[in-house]
Design a protein around this motif. Structure first.
Motif, mmCIF file in Angstrom:
data_model
loop_
_atom_site.group_PDB
_atom_site.id
_atom_site.type_symbol
_atom_site.label_atom_id
_atom_site.label_comp_id
_atom_site.label_asym_id
_atom_site.label_seq_id
_atom_site.Cartn_x
_atom_site.Cartn_y
_atom_site.Cartn_z
ATOM 1 N N VAL A 302 13.640 12.190 10.022
ATOM 2 C CA VAL A 302 14.236 10.896 9.693
ATOM 3 C C VAL A 302 14.335 10.052 10.967
ATOM 4 O O VAL A 302 14.640 10.554 12.047
ATOM 5 N N ASN A 303 14.027 8.777 10.846
ATOM 6 C CA ASN A 303 14.099 7.808 11.954
ATOM 7 C C ASN A 303 13.050 8.028 13.033
ATOM 8 O O ASN A 303 13.094 7.376 14.078
ATOM 9 N N SER A 304 12.116 8.921 12.813
ATOM 10 C CA SER A 304 10.998 9.059 13.744
ATOM 11 C C SER A 304 10.065 7.857 13.579
ATOM 12 O O SER A 304 10.127 7.141 12.563
ATOM 13 N N PRO A 305 9.202 7.587 14.555
ATOM 14 C CA PRO A 305 8.264 6.467 14.392
ATOM 15 C C PRO A 305 7.407 6.574 13.120
ATOM 16 O O PRO A 305 7.149 5.559 12.482
ATOM 17 N N MET A 306 7.006 7.781 12.763
ATOM 18 C CA MET A 306 6.210 7.923 11.546
ATOM 19 C C MET A 306 7.027 7.571 10.313
ATOM 20 O O MET A 306 6.533 6.907 9.390
ATOM 21 N N ALA A 307 8.275 8.004 10.265
ATOM 22 C CA ALA A 307 9.133 7.654 9.139
ATOM 23 C C ALA A 307 9.367 6.148 9.080
ATOM 24 O O ALA A 307 9.387 5.542 7.996
ATOM 25 N N ARG A 308 9.552 5.516 10.242
ATOM 26 C CA ARG A 308 9.749 4.066 10.267
ATOM 27 C C ARG A 308 8.480 3.329 9.830
ATOM 28 O O ARG A 308 8.548 2.278 9.177
ATOM 29 N N LEU A 309 7.330 3.872 10.192
ATOM 30 C CA LEU A 309 6.071 3.252 9.756
ATOM 31 C C LEU A 309 5.956 3.291 8.243
ATOM 32 O O LEU A 309 5.582 2.292 7.606
ATOM 33 N N ALA A 310 6.279 4.434 7.648
ATOM 34 C CA ALA A 310 6.200 4.550 6.191
ATOM 35 C C ALA A 310 7.197 3.619 5.496
ATOM 36 O O ALA A 310 6.932 3.107 4.403
ATOM 37 N N ALA A 311 8.328 3.388 6.144
ATOM 38 C CA ALA A 311 9.316 2.473 5.565
ATOM 39 C C ALA A 311 8.854 1.026 5.645
ATOM 40 O O ALA A 311 9.236 0.192 4.810
ATOM 41 N N ALA A 312 8.010 0.715 6.639
ATOM 42 C CA ALA A 312 7.574 -0.672 6.840
ATOM 43 C C ALA A 312 6.296 -1.012 6.087
ATOM 44 O O ALA A 312 6.040 -2.195 5.813
ATOM 45 N N ALA A 313 5.491 -0.027 5.762
ATOM 46 C CA ALA A 313 4.183 -0.278 5.148
ATOM 47 C C ALA A 313 4.253 -0.141 3.633
ATOM 48 O O ALA A 313 5.088 0.588 3.103
ATOM 49 N N PRO A 314 3.369 -0.837 2.907
ATOM 50 C CA PRO A 314 3.358 -0.709 1.449
ATOM 51 C C PRO A 314 2.758 0.610 0.984
ATOM 52 O O PRO A 314 1.922 1.205 1.673
ATOM 53 N N PHE A 315 3.184 1.056 -0.177
ATOM 54 C CA PHE A 315 2.610 2.233 -0.829
ATOM 55 C C PHE A 315 1.730 1.785 -1.991
ATOM 56 O O PHE A 315 1.954 0.714 -2.580
ATOM 57 N N ILE A 316 0.742 2.579 -2.319
ATOM 58 C CA ILE A 316 -0.089 2.284 -3.482
ATOM 59 C C ILE A 316 0.765 2.322 -4.741
ATOM 60 O O ILE A 316 1.541 3.262 -4.961
ATOM 61 N N ASP A 317 0.625 1.313 -5.555
ATOM 62 C CA ASP A 317 1.302 1.250 -6.854
ATOM 63 C C ASP A 317 0.324 1.736 -7.917
ATOM 64 O O ASP A 317 -0.681 1.072 -8.186
ATOM 65 N N PRO A 318 0.580 2.895 -8.536
ATOM 66 C CA PRO A 318 -0.379 3.438 -9.507
ATOM 67 C C PRO A 318 -0.539 2.582 -10.756
ATOM 68 O O PRO A 318 -1.513 2.738 -11.498
ATOM 69 N N ASP A 319 0.413 1.670 -10.989
ATOM 70 C CA ASP A 319 0.356 0.830 -12.184
ATOM 71 C C ASP A 319 -0.275 -0.535 -11.930
ATOM 72 O O ASP A 319 -0.332 -1.378 -12.835
ATOM 73 N N THR A 320 -0.736 -0.762 -10.697
ATOM 74 C CA THR A 320 -1.353 -2.039 -10.345
ATOM 75 C C THR A 320 -2.789 -1.805 -9.915
ATOM 76 O O THR A 320 -3.114 -0.764 -9.341
ATOM 77 N N ASP A 321 -3.650 -2.770 -10.193
ATOM 78 C CA ASP A 321 -5.067 -2.653 -9.876
ATOM 79 C C ASP A 321 -5.276 -2.347 -8.392
ATOM 80 O O ASP A 321 -4.731 -3.029 -7.520
ATOM 81 N N LEU A 322 -6.079 -1.310 -8.110
ATOM 82 C CA LEU A 322 -6.326 -0.890 -6.731
ATOM 83 C C LEU A 322 -7.003 -1.994 -5.923
ATOM 84 O O LEU A 322 -6.667 -2.214 -4.753
ATOM 85 N N VAL A 323 -7.963 -2.671 -6.526
ATOM 86 C CA VAL A 323 -8.700 -3.699 -5.798
ATOM 87 C C VAL A 323 -7.767 -4.816 -5.356
ATOM 88 O O VAL A 323 -7.819 -5.278 -4.209
ATOM 89 N N SER A 324 -6.899 -5.256 -6.250
ATOM 90 C CA SER A 324 -5.992 -6.352 -5.900
ATOM 91 C C SER A 324 -5.021 -5.929 -4.799
ATOM 92 O O SER A 324 -4.659 -6.734 -3.935
ATOM 93 N N GLN A 325 -4.600 -4.658 -4.803
ATOM 94 C CA GLN A 325 -3.708 -4.178 -3.752
ATOM 95 C C GLN A 325 -4.408 -4.165 -2.391
ATOM 96 O O GLN A 325 -3.820 -4.535 -1.373
ATOM 97 N N ILE A 326 -5.657 -3.716 -2.375
ATOM 98 C CA ILE A 326 -6.413 -3.684 -1.126
ATOM 99 C C ILE A 326 -6.677 -5.098 -0.629
ATOM 100 O O ILE A 326 -6.509 -5.403 0.554
ATOM 101 N N GLU A 327 -7.093 -5.969 -1.533
ATOM 102 C CA GLU A 327 -7.354 -7.356 -1.153
ATOM 103 C C GLU A 327 -6.088 -8.015 -0.609
ATOM 104 O O GLU A 327 -6.121 -8.730 0.398
ATOM 105 N N SER A 328 -4.964 -7.774 -1.260
ATOM 106 C CA SER A 328 -3.708 -8.369 -0.824
ATOM 107 C C SER A 328 -3.301 -7.824 0.545
ATOM 108 O O SER A 328 -2.855 -8.581 1.421
ATOM 109 N N ALA A 329 -3.465 -6.511 0.745
ATOM 110 C CA ALA A 329 -3.092 -5.914 2.032
ATOM 111 C C ALA A 329 -3.934 -6.478 3.166
ATOM 112 O O ALA A 329 -3.426 -6.732 4.264
#
Length: 539
Positions: A302-329
């Protein structure tokens, strides 16, 4: 050669061995006063591939029994994997990290421990005695966590930066070379799919993500590369890893072998889909957009740089189109978005190679060579890749321009809401599935350039062998494409742009169906618009 000092590199896993071979050894080998030697500590469960890697590099190997037998001597022992077995080896001892800092709990025989790997007293101490003479750390965060977990080791610790991160940043001007070597066109986006090892890794939790991505990302706009942690390769073996990803590999995914090529691949990338492994951390440090596919809270402090990175970055939403998520990112990403987080683990002041070199020479009690060490850019990446031999091409009109959208055929291929009859099946002569070839609307030859005579001869044979196929196309020696359509004759198609034979042949078929003639034309292939010069041939 009369050397006066010797350094012994201790190899336990492919990942730690690669760090020693590619990042540390170059700091020393130009000095004729120093002999570099290697030994293999077989105590790791992930060491099967180490002897093969060392044999490939043709290093001087000292058997472990000799290195620990009491009669062997060296001046400095270096390990990129902290372990108590260092107590058995001679010389002053240097311990360094083999990943992006230290961001995972230690995995012991009995399971995961509440101690950060490489910063654990169980790895650094024997009783009250500190094993390493020096501990090099990549960033200030690790120094603080070392103080929390093993305060007795702090006097031996020194923040020198990360040679791997330094070489990746140094290699950014070579990005176009890496992309060209990987077969990625300037207008395409390279998506790197990265997995660490273990039950919580991306490969274990979502082994079909690669196939789903390929079935939904247009192949003339995207390319996909897969990077697996060396421990995953070692645990499962190449046949199993390739077997589990066979559908994606046949659809054109690049597999990156587990030595050094992953770094140049990340430099070449446009976006990384990651888990809690180091590759995602390096990608973030280089300013690449991230999407987390999964994350293991149980493995990351907890609170390690890797944990903070995961808290700051988006996760894949399985219910949303993959292409639109990649394009948006990609569209909305700020390259400096994660820099504060990554710099806490990867010291930003630069000169990591020089600082590591200074530590080594200090331990060797030698003055460095007068010439400064020039950090080396990354080599071209090794890659296992075969182009897809069967694809569907959808002809549409966008802004008045004929547009071809291409998808490799996978078991999860989606028709993207278009009628089945609108897609054109293009199959290459190298396709092993006879049923695909007999079902094809277009058959292509892409293995090597043919002369006009050779192409004509091959097409004549195919006309008889595949009576249900309407168009045949072959790439010529001069990169033009010969197209033969039943009832319409032969055409030579060229352009000032690189031509995708599947796209060009599918476009020719569609236009001949609609207009019964083929003349010069402007065509959209993915993100680019190309002008085709077409010349009819007299049979």
């Amino acid at each position: 050669m009369n050397t006066v000092r010797s350094v012994l590199f201790v190899c336990r896993t492919i990942q730690s061995t690669a760090r020693l071979l590619f990042d540390v050894m170059p700091l020393l080998v130009e000095d004729s006063r120093i002999q570099v030697l290697f030994t293999v500590d077989e105590s790791s469960a992930f060491g099967d591939g180490v002897p093969r890697l060392l044999d490939h590099e043709q290093v001087k190997l000292i058997p472990w029994s000799v290195a620990t037998g009491g009669r062997f001597d060296c001046d400095v022992t270096v390990s990129a994997s902290a372990n108590r077995s260092l107590a058995l080896l001679p010389g002053r001892k240097l311990v360094m990290a083999h990943g992006a800092g230290a961001h995972k709990y230690r995995v012991s025989v009995d399971g995961t421990e509440e101690a950060v790997s490489s910063l654990s007293p169980k790895q650094l101490m024997v009783g009250d005695e500190l094993l390493p003479s020096t501990i090099t750390l990549a960033g200030p965060d690790q120094l603080q966590r070392l103080a929390d977990s093993c305060p007795a080791a702090v006097p031996a610790a020194e923040v020198v930066g990360d040679v791997c991160a330094e070489r990746m940043e140094l290699s950014l001007p070579h990005r176009a070379r890496y992309r060209h070597h990987l077969g990625v066109a300037p207008e395409q986006r390279l998506i790197v799919l990265s997995s660490t090892w273990g039950p919580d890794s991306l490969l274990s939790r979502d082994p079909t993500l690669s196939t789903r991505l390929l079935s939904r990302l247009p192949a003339n706009e995207y390319q996909l590369a897969f990077v697996l942690n060396p421990n995953g390769w070692d645990k499962h073996s190449r046949p199993n890893v390739h077997g589990w990803q066979e559908t994606a590999i046949r659809a054109g995914m690049r597999m990156i072998p587990p030595h050094e090529g992953w770094r140049a691949t990340v430099v070449a990338s446009d976006l990384a889909i990651v888990d809690h492994g180091s590759v995602g951390f390096y990608a973030a440090h280089l300013g690449r957009p991230l999407l987390f596919g999964t994350f293991s809270d149980s493995e990351v402090p907890v609170n390690s740089p890797m944990a903070r990175l995961a808290a700051a970055a988006p996760f894949i939403d399985p219910d949303t189109d993959l292409v639109s998520q990649i394009e948006s990112a990609c569209r909305n990403h700020d390259p400096g978005r994660y820099r504060t987080i990554t710099e806490s683990a990867l010291d930003p002041t630069g000169s990591a190679g020089e600082r590591m070199r200074a530590v080594l020479y200090r331990l060797l009690d030698l003055d460095p060579m007068s010439t400064a060490y020039p950090p080396r850019p990354l080599p071209l990446p090794d890659v296992d890749h075969s182009p897809a031999t069967a694809c569907h091409v959808y002809p549409v009109v966008s802004d008045g321009v004929p547009t071809m959208i291409k998808f490799p055929i996978t078991t999860t291929h989606a028709a993207r809401g278009r009628p089945y009859r609108d897609r054109i099946l293009v199959v290459d002569a190298a396709e092993p599935d006879e049923h695909q070839r007999h079902s094809a609307s277009v058959i292509t030859w892409t293995e090597s350039g043919l002369s006009v005579r050779e192409a004509s001869h091959w097409i004549d044979e195919q006309l008889t062998s595949y009576p249900g196929t309407s168009v045949f196309a072959a790439r010529l020696l001069d990169e033009r494409i010969m197209v033969r359509s039943r009832g319409h004759g032969r055409f030579l198609i060229g352009s000032d742009s690189r031509l995708d034979i599947a796209v060009v042949a599918a476009a020719a078929r569609q236009i001949l169906l609609e207009t019964d003639s083929l003349t010069s034309l402007t065509l959209r292939d993915g993100r680019r618009i190309i002008d085709l010069n077409i010349k009819g041939l007299v049979d």
